[in-house]
Design a protein around this motif. Structure first.
Motif, short mmCIF file in Angstrom:
data_model
loop_
_atom_site.label_atom_id
_atom_site.label_comp_id
_atom_site.label_asym_id
_atom_site.label_seq_id
_atom_site.Cartn_x
_atom_site.Cartn_y
_atom_site.Cartn_z
N LEU A 16 0.82 -1.21 0.00
CA LEU A 16 0.00 0.00 0.00
C LEU A 16 0.86 1.26 0.00
O LEU A 16 0.54 2.25 -0.67
N CYS A 17 1.96 1.23 0.75
CA CYS A 17 2.86 2.39 0.79
C CYS A 17 3.51 2.63 -0.56
O CYS A 17 3.77 3.78 -0.94
N LEU A 18 3.79 1.54 -1.30
CA LEU A 18 4.37 1.70 -2.64
C LEU A 18 3.39 2.44 -3.55
O LEU A 18 3.78 3.35 -4.30
N ALA A 19 2.10 2.09 -3.45
CA ALA A 19 1.09 2.79 -4.24
C ALA A 19 0.95 4.24 -3.79
O ALA A 19 0.86 5.15 -4.63
N GLY A 20 0.94 4.48 -2.47
CA GLY A 20 0.85 5.85 -1.96
C GLY A 20 2.04 6.69 -2.37
O GLY A 20 1.89 7.88 -2.71
N PHE A 21 3.22 6.10 -2.34
CA PHE A 21 4.44 6.79 -2.78
C PHE A 21 4.30 7.24 -4.23
O PHE A 21 4.64 8.37 -4.59
#
Length: 470
Positions: A16-21
Motif C-alpha cells: 500500500l505504501c508503494l502505491a501511496g508513494f
C-alpha cells in the motif's frame, strides 16, 4: 472474541505504501519536467500549467467521492481498479502527441489517484487493529508520502534529462501492474458500514466549479475584464449549487455541519494555503531555473531538494511545538517564516548565484512549510467527532490538492502579466513579482489561524493524539 492479526499485514502495508508513494510522487515529479514538456508540445500561453493543475484538480475534487466508492463497492476491488486506470492513464501521458492530449491524460491520472489514495488508506485502517500497531502503520504511511514528495525533485531530473520527460509517466506502469498482481494475495477486502449512496452530483458540481475558477485565473492576463468576471460568476454559481446539493443530499460528500467548527474551517484554510504557496512557488521556481537560467533538469532537482529537506526538519520541529503550545501559534509563525522565504526568492535576478538567494529562500520557505503543514493538519482534525474523522481527513487532503491547482494558476498568471518580453531578465521580472504574490496566500492562512481561536490553541494534549494519525 479477539481475532488474530493478519500475519501478512506488514507485507500488505509495504504494498500500500508503494502505491501511496507513486501517487504523491506523480504530483511533484512533473514540476521538474514542465519546461521540457512545454518545449516539445504545443500549449497556449500559460497552458502548460494544466499539466500539474489538471491532476491536482481531479485528485482533490473527486477524493471524497473516491473514498465513498471504495466503502460501498469494496476497498480492495476499487483499489485494483484504480491501479489499472492509473497505469493506463500513465501510458497515455507518456505517448501524448499534443499538449491537450497530455492534459486530458493527466486528468484521468487525477481521477485514478482520487480512487487509489482513500481506498489504500482505508485498507491500512482495517488491516491493523486500533492501538500501537495502527499508529505505527499510519506513521509509516505518512512518512512514505513525505518521501514521495521529496523524491520528485531528485528522481525527476535524471529521468527527464537521461530518458526524456515521457519516462516520468512510463515508470508508473510496472509499479501499478506489480501492485495489482500482488493485491489479491496480500490485501483483505472490506466495505464500509451501511448503504449510503453516491453523491455524484456534488462531486461533479464542485469539480466543475474548480475547473472554471482555475481557467478564469489562467486566462485573466490575456482576457477582457468582462470575460474574466463572467467566468468568476459561473464558478461562484457552481459552488453555490454544490452547497445546495450537499444540503439536500441524504449522503453528502461533505456534511455541512463540519463547517460549524472554527477549527475545521481554520485548519483547512491553513492547509489550502500550503497547497497554494508550495505548488505555486515550486512551479514558478522551475520556470525561473530552467527557462530563464537554462539550468538542466538534473541540476534543478538537486537545487530544489533543499526545500523538501527543510520541510522534513520543519515538520519534526512543528509537531513537537504543537504538542506543547497548540497549533495556532505554530501555524502563525510558520506562515510568516514561509512569507519571508518567498520574499528572499523575490530578490533573485538573472545573474544571482544559487547560494546568494535561492538556497536561503527555499530553505526558509521549506522550514515554514513543514511546521505549518503539521499545525494545520492537527487543527483541522482536533475538533472532529469520531464518526466524521474520515471525511474530515479526506477534506483536509482535498483542500491541499485544490489549493495546489489554484496556486499554480494564480502565480503563473501573475508572472505572465508582469513579463514584458522573452529575455532572461524580462522573464525573471515576472517571476520575482510572482514570488512576492505568495504573501496573498499567506494572508489566507493567517485568517485561518485567527479562526482557530484560543480553544484550539490551548488543547496541546488533544493535538498530541491527533498528531499520531496525521
Amino acid at each position: 472474541m479477539q481475532t488474530e492479526p493478519d500475519p501478512k499485514r506488514w507485507f500488505a502495508l509495504a504494498l500500500l505504501c508503494l502505491a501511496g508513494f507513486m501517487i504523491i510522487l506523480d504530483a511533484s515529479i512533473v514540476l521538474v519536467a514542465v519546461p521540457s514538456i512545454e518545449r516539445e508540445l504545443t500549449f497556449s500561453t500559460g497552458g502548460v500549467q494544466w499539466v500539474p493543475s489538471g491532476y491536482a484538480l481531479m485528485f482533490g475534487g473527486l477524493l471524497l467521492l473516491g473514498g465513498r466508492i471504495a466503502d460501498l463497492l469494496g476497498r480492495r476491488r476499487v483499489f485494483i481498479a484504480g491501479l489499472l486506470l492509473f497505469a493506463a492513464s500513465s501510458l497515455l501521458c507518456g505517448f501524448a502527441w499534443t499538449g491537450d492530449a497530455l492534459v486530458f491524460a493527466r486528468g484521468l491520472q487525477g481521477i485514478a489517484a482520487a480512487v487509489l489514495a482513500p481506498s489504500a488508506l482505508s485498507i491500512v485502517m482495517t488491516t491493523f487493529p486500533d492501538g500501537a500497531e495502527r499508529n505505527k502503520a499510519l506513521g509509516i504511511w505518512g512518512a512514505t508520502s513525505g518521501v514521495g514528495g521529496t523524491a520528485g525533485s531528485l528522481i525527476g531530473g535524471p529521468v527527464t534529462d537521461g530518458l526524456g520527460w515521457e519516462w516520468i509517466f512510463f515508470i508508473n506502469v510496472p509499479v501499478c501492474l506489480l501492485v495489482a498482481v500482488l493485491a489479491p494475495t496480500l490485501l483483505k477486502d472490506s466495505r464500509g458500514p451501511g448503504r449510503r449512496g453516491f453523491d455524484v452530483t456534488g462531486a461533479v458540481t464542485v469539480t466543475a466549479a474548480l475547473i472554471v475558477l482555475v481557467y478564469a485565473v489562467i486566462e485573466a492576463p490575456t482576457s477582457s475584464a468582462g470575460r474574466t468576471t463572467l467566468l468568476a460568476l459561473l464558478s461562484a454559481t457552481l459552488f453555490a449549487l454544490f452547497v445546495l446539493v450537499e444540503q439536500r443530499s441524504s449522503a453528502p460528500l461533505v456534511p455541512l455541519r463540519l463547517f460549524r467548527s472554527r477549527a475545521v474551517v481554520g485548519g483547512n484554510l491553513i492547509g489550502m494555503t500550503w497547497g497554494l504557496a508550495a505548488f505555486g512557488l515550486n512551479f514558478v521556481y522551475t520556470q525561473y531555473a530552467q527557462l530563464a537560467l537554462g539550468t538542466s533538469a538534473i541540476r534543478y532537482g538537486l537545487m530544489s531538494s533543499v526545500l523538501a529537506a527543510a520541510a522534513v526538519g520543519g515538520s519534526i520541529l512543528g509537531q513537537n511545538l504543537v504538542t506543547r503550545i497548540g497549533p495556532r501559534p505554530v501555524a502563525a509563525a510558520a506562515l510568516v517564516v514561509a512569507g519571508i522565504g518567498s520574499t528572499v526568492m523575490s530578490l533573485m535576478t538573472a545573474d544571482s548565484g544559487y547560494f546568494e538567494t535561492a538556497f536561503w529562500g527555499l530553505t526558509i520557505f521549506g522550514a515554514g512549510l513543514g511546521a505549518g503543514s503539521v499545525a494545520g493538519a492537527i487543527a483541522a482534525l482536533s475538533d472532529v467527532a469520531g464518526e466524521d474523522s474520515g471525511v474530515a481527513s479526506g477534506l483536509q487532503n482535498a483542500t491541499f490538492q485544490i489549493g495546489g491547482a489554484v496556486g499554480i494558476a494564480a502565480l503563473s498568471a501573475v508572472a505572465v502579466a508582469h513579463t514584458p518580453g522573452s529575455s532572461p531578465a524580462e522573464l525573471v521580472h515576472g517571476y520575482r513579482v510572482a514570488f512576492t504574490a505568495c504573501w496573498a496566500f499567506i494572508a489566507v492562512g493567517l485568517l485561518g489561524t485567527a479562526l482557530l481561536g484560543k480553544r484550539s490553541a490551548d488543547r496541546p494534549q488533544l493535538a498530541t493524539e491527533v498528531a499520531r494519525h496525521s
